[in-house]
Design an enzyme around this catalytic site. Sequence first.
Site, short mmCIF file in Angstrom:
data_model
loop_
_atom_site.label_atom_id
_atom_site.label_comp_id
_atom_site.label_asym_id
_atom_site.label_seq_id
_atom_site.Cartn_x
_atom_site.Cartn_y
_atom_site.Cartn_z
N ASP A 104 0.84 -1.20 0.00
CA ASP A 104 0.00 0.00 0.00
C ASP A 104 0.87 1.25 0.00
OD1 ASP A 104 0.67 -0.81 2.74
OD2 ASP A 104 -0.61 0.85 3.40
N GLU A 169 0.11 -1.11 5.76
CA GLU A 169 1.14 -0.66 6.69
C GLU A 169 0.94 0.80 7.02
OE1 GLU A 169 5.12 1.12 7.87
OE2 GLU A 169 3.83 1.63 6.19
#
Lengths: 431, 431
Positions: A104, A169
């Site tokens: 991400d 994350e």
Amino acid sequence: MHTEVRDRIAETQDRMLDLLGDLVAAESVSGREGPAQAVVHDRLADHDLEIDTWEPSIERLRDHPGFFETVSYEEYGYERRENLVATRAGSGDGRSLTLSGHVDVVNPNPVADWEYDPWAATVTDGRVYGRGALDMKGGIAAFIHAFEVLEELDVDLAGDLHLQTTIEEESGGTGGVLSALERGYRPDAAIIAEPFGIPNVGIAGAGVSYFRITVPGEAAHTAFKYAGENALGHATRVYQALEALDERRRERIEYQPAVNQDPRAEGSVTNLSVSVMEAGDWISKVPGEAVLTGRVGWPPGETSEEVRAEIAETVAAVAEEDPWLSEHPPEIEWFGWDADPHEVDTEEAIVRLATEHAEAVTGGQTEYVGGLGGLDERFYQLYYDIPAISLGPRGANAHGADEHVEIDSLVETAQAIALTAMDWCGVAEEN
Amino acid sequence: MHTEVRDRIAETQDRMLDLLGDLVAAESVSGREGPAQAVVHDRLADHDLEIDTWEPSIERLRDHPGFFETVSYEEYGYERRENLVATRAGSGDGRSLTLSGHVDVVNPNPVADWEYDPWAATVTDGRVYGRGALDMKGGIAAFIHAFEVLEELDVDLAGDLHLQTTIEEESGGTGGVLSALERGYRPDAAIIAEPFGIPNVGIAGAGVSYFRITVPGEAAHTAFKYAGENALGHATRVYQALEALDERRRERIEYQPAVNQDPRAEGSVTNLSVSVMEAGDWISKVPGEAVLTGRVGWPPGETSEEVRAEIAETVAAVAEEDPWLSEHPPEIEWFGWDADPHEVDTEEAIVRLATEHAEAVTGGQTEYVGGLGGLDERFYQLYYDIPAISLGPRGANAHGADEHVEIDSLVETAQAIALTAMDWCGVAEEN
């Protein structure tokens, strides 16, 4: 064999850059990581790997001491948000190793600030530009490249090797790395290719907590202001008390790895910021409520509980001295991030090996860095006693416009990771 | 004849309440006034009146010294937003009179706070509840009822009588009353049936100005707070300086009609409020900008220009003492409301007449009130030297939940307006 691996990684670096190009082009803002995971899956499908993908189960995570509900879960849930682990079983009984990265990225807005297309990897002047090029699709491309070269050269690792790509994350990673650990991926050590700037090795992460403070007032038409109580006036005092607390904390708290990471952090290794203030919805109405939302980050040395207590005491002290607030106390809500800090002992074998190879491939000297931001690495260290370090490329503008990574450092990262894996897992004798 | 008019108005008050019911049911939040104007038009169509309706022309208004672009114009434009004037030509050469009211109301949200349906006129305990029942559909129903009774009793006014209903008073009225004046409706006096609580007579309105102050900072990830500059810290100082200015102004400025209007305004006849504060859009980002939006209102005695200059000086003084702001000065934007205050001489004939009849029909004693809010009345007084007073019902919760008007006071308003019109315009001899 070490030399052959190093050379081959450098010679075939274009394959790594192709992968990085595909990854950057796969838009994967936290919450919608699917396109990037598809790129990883396609790339690894042709190799001799056992690939496991799964959506995190919030119910299985909820009771974990490291769990918190991330803002990306709140917004998107976990459907169609898969983690991926590709495993090459070791040929012997060597130590196992996970190479991990998050797919991400943060939103590139405002895109107008970019000179380069955030969703295309532009290669120029020895750099790759694009959202995630540095944080951290570059690192993912590097460790996959490292694996591919080891396979190509028939380097037969004795311990299990896991190539792991995870989600969210940027919003805390409970559905990412923590979910992988809960699924059973608990290696003897982990390397996460976060961009800490090889030859530096990341050995620490910050504690991070989000807070929301609601300061009450009493709404009234501004023409009859005396009939109301402007929440903003009280909120400004809360704001200033929190700033003063931040200043006291910054004077009190020292942490060398954070200063190693960024010399500007000297005297500022902890940070408490009110980042959003919302009050009022109509210009002719005295606002009846003000909401301060913010983040506190701090290096190893305090628990989340201790830091939260200090903030709560500060807010309570403001309320005590303020006649209105003493009758209408502000409310503090903790939400989103709730991470304790972590630190890995630099005497750990994985740290020694990574240091040795990072210094060798770069010709530089490793500094141990970290403690300014919260990291996925903490889940390994805090809850499973697994040493997890950060070893990744150099670059600039993570989270900002014109994010970029230096190609030399991607090659060095791939090299250092490959050599560390060989020494950590062991190589079967026939090689 | 005066007695007959008074009695008939009281006896037939149900007709007035029916009209008020239709008006409240016609949702007409500022910007979408059409439904309420349709009710007025239907009601007046059967009478011997010349009805003129028109959409305001922003181009014809723009150069007027009283003009400003209202927020309701910005949001909705002026299409399908008609003003209405219904004229009964006088039978002689008496003085002309406009009876005026605004059909727009403020949003009833949050509707959950209401015990009564805001869009239905609920009659109970001598009151009518509903959005606009007090501010100011009640007053409109009262003056239309007054006209209908005069017509029914063949009271033949010597001067022209205009029944006028206008738009967007709540956002400043430039497209409403100012547009009517520019269209040529410039009577010898005007009565606006604002709910100032008969027997009180409104003789003043506040100056009102909106402002938006943009305080610059420099965005950064909160983990690297030292690399940025939190705009909020500087914005809190601007906020506090404006509050201190408000306090100095409140000590300095006195205005008795405002205290007559609301005794709680003693020591607070001017008011400066920051009503909206916006800063930050992401919890992990130090906000690079904070925006304070607010309103200043003040009674007769200062021009808009003078008040704005004092605010600008205050902001400049904060910036001068703040090292960051002295390099990055805040910007002040004036938008929306820009009204000078106005005051009508209580010796004006229209004031004397209204006072006489308001006291007679209520048995009470008139106080001269006003100066806390900006009013449409100012356009008559400031730019055309036409005396314009407020004479309207009693009630509570204008702009709030469970807004209501007292029915007795509606009857008294209709009576006082009818009798004042007879004396002001003159009545032809045959009556």
